[in-house]
Scaffold this motif. Structure first.
Motif, PDB file in Angstrom:
ATOM      1  N   TRP A  90      33.728  60.637  12.513  1.00  0.00           N
ATOM      2  CA  TRP A  90      32.979  61.726  13.148  1.00  0.00           C
ATOM      3  C   TRP A  90      33.862  62.571  14.053  1.00  0.00           C
ATOM      4  O   TRP A  90      33.793  63.803  14.024  1.00  0.00           O
ATOM      5  N   SER A 120      23.705  67.658  12.664  1.00  0.00           N
ATOM      6  CA  SER A 120      23.769  66.313  13.232  1.00  0.00           C
ATOM      7  C   SER A 120      23.980  65.276  12.134  1.00  0.00           C
ATOM      8  O   SER A 120      23.336  65.322  11.085  1.00  0.00           O
ATOM      9  N   VAL A 121      24.897  64.332  12.394  1.00  0.00           N
ATOM     10  CA  VAL A 121      25.170  63.218  11.487  1.00  0.00           C
ATOM     11  C   VAL A 121      25.011  61.920  12.269  1.00  0.00           C
ATOM     12  O   VAL A 121      25.738  61.676  13.237  1.00  0.00           O
ATOM     13  N   ASP A 122      24.017  61.124  11.886  1.00  0.00           N
ATOM     14  CA  ASP A 122      23.771  59.838  12.552  1.00  0.00           C
ATOM     15  C   ASP A 122      23.652  59.979  14.065  1.00  0.00           C
ATOM     16  O   ASP A 122      24.207  59.187  14.838  1.00  0.00           O
ATOM     17  N   GLY A 123      22.959  61.022  14.512  1.00  0.00           N
ATOM     18  CA  GLY A 123      22.686  61.199  15.931  1.00  0.00           C
ATOM     19  C   GLY A 123      23.771  61.904  16.716  1.00  0.00           C
ATOM     20  O   GLY A 123      23.620  62.120  17.920  1.00  0.00           O
ATOM     21  N   GLN A 124      24.878  62.271  16.055  1.00  0.00           N
ATOM     22  CA  GLN A 124      25.937  63.019  16.737  1.00  0.00           C
ATOM     23  C   GLN A 124      25.943  64.438  16.202  1.00  0.00           C
ATOM     24  O   GLN A 124      25.828  64.662  14.993  1.00  0.00           O
ATOM     25  N   ARG A 125      26.102  65.405  17.094  1.00  0.00           N
ATOM     26  CA  ARG A 125      25.859  66.795  16.701  1.00  0.00           C
ATOM     27  C   ARG A 125      27.041  67.705  16.974  1.00  0.00           C
ATOM     28  O   ARG A 125      27.896  67.448  17.818  1.00  0.00           O
ATOM     29  N   ARG A 132      17.012  68.839   6.189  1.00  0.00           N
ATOM     30  CA  ARG A 132      18.077  68.089   5.523  1.00  0.00           C
ATOM     31  C   ARG A 132      19.163  69.058   5.049  1.00  0.00           C
ATOM     32  O   ARG A 132      18.858  70.097   4.468  1.00  0.00           O
ATOM     33  N   GLY A 191      23.678  65.381   6.588  1.00  0.00           N
ATOM     34  CA  GLY A 191      23.098  65.278   7.916  1.00  0.00           C
ATOM     35  C   GLY A 191      21.806  66.054   7.987  1.00  0.00           C
ATOM     36  O   GLY A 191      21.156  66.288   6.971  1.00  0.00           O
TER      37      GLY A 191
END
Length: 321
Positions: A3, A45-50, A70, A82
């Protein structure tokens, strides 16, 4: 790709072309700072990180909206999957509101002085926050300077007093007077952000004419005593012409007095449209320096409840990225 590396690459690009299902409900417009007046931005956002990316139909980077938020970004031979996060008022999870969309100062990187923006009334701001209750867990207030610095401080204090009954942490980022930290604390503010913007006094004088470098240091140091560690932030723009050594020096000085530095990649525009965005490699180098300096000072951006350190969309933030 991990990430941190991916986000650095995306921040170095800065812009994205949006295709696929109409994504307009996910795009928000900025009324302050270098991005003011553009085509808007979105939070991927990917797995809660933006990461926050400006929307630009001419961008090389492409985001494919598949519907219902999506999305995918083809990058580096991979398909990064994401979501596009809703940003009810400019920022996911926060009501991030600009009071005065105009400014008497003429910072070279900022588009606000080139526009004739609005000044929101206190009642309008309250109504905006009320409209997104249940979607936010913090309120952040920023502003240009429409008339005078003292008038803008009074406007912010009036708004804060009306927002306190909502029971959410409030962060404020305005150009200060010497008493600003004390009056904001008395009004009920939880966190503050006073922006140095440039890594050196020489660059600051060049980029922010008419503003006071020493005053900013004084109010930052006083603010730590009033609000506590992890609750005072300062943006420093990466890419104004400073060296890595100069950036490291200001990062370590800020951390030494208990302030969380937010290293903001330059978004070329206004008087600096001919400048380049900082590279991913440089952003990663400076992130490592920042991470070490924060650790040595016992600071943790993940403890911030409002503003940029809490959002982490525009910057690489140790503890959140």
């Amino acid at each position: 790709m991990d990430w941190l590396g991916l986000k650095a690459e995306l921040l170095a690009r800065g812009r994205v072309k949006v295709v696929g299902v109409l994504a307009k409900p996910y795009i928000s417009s900025s009324t302050a700072g270098p991005g003011a007046g553009g085509r808007g931005s979105l939070f991927f956002s990917v797995d809660g990180q933006r990461v926050r990316l400006a929307v630009d139909p001419e961008a090389d980077l492409t985001l494919v909206h598949e519907g219902m938020g999506r999305a995918t970004i083809p990058f580096g031979g991979e398909l990064v999957r994401g979501i596009i996060e809703p940003a009810p008022l400019h920022c996911p999870g926060q009501a991030y509101i600009t009071l005065s969309e105009q400014c008497i100062f003429s910072c070279k990187y900022c588009a606000v002085p080139l526009r004739q923006g609005r000044v929101k009334s206190p009642d309008e701001v309250v109504g905006m926050v009320r409209s997104v209750l249940g979607e936010i867990d913090a309120i952040s207030i920023t502003s240009g300077v429409a008339g005078s610095v003292a008038e803008e401080e009074a406007r912010a204090v009036e708004v804060v007093r009306l927002l306190v009954p909502f029971g959410l942490p409030i962060g404020v980022s305005i150009y200060p007077t010497p008493q600003t930290p004390r009056v904001l604390r008395a009004a009920g503010v939880a966190e503050v952000k006073f922006n140095l913007e440039a890594a050196t006094p020489g660059l600051f004088a060049e980029m922010c004419p008419g503003q006071d470098w020493n005053l900013l240091w004084e109010v930052l140091e006083e603010s730590v005593g009033l609000f506590g560690k992890n609750h005072v932030q300062s943006n420093v723009i990466v890419g104004l012409g400073e060296s890595d050594e100069e950036m490291e020096a200001v990062v370590r000085r800020l951390c030494s007095i208990g302030v969380i530095p937010v290293l903001r990649p330059l978004a070329p525009g206004a008087g600096l449209a001919h400048f380049a965005r900082p590279s991913a490699e440089r952003l990663l180098r400076l992130h490592a320096v920042l991470k070490e300096a924060l650790h040595e000072a016992g600071l943790d951006p993940a403890a911030a409840r409002t503003m940029c350190a809490a959002c982490a969309g525009c910057d690489l933030i140790p503890g959140r990225d």
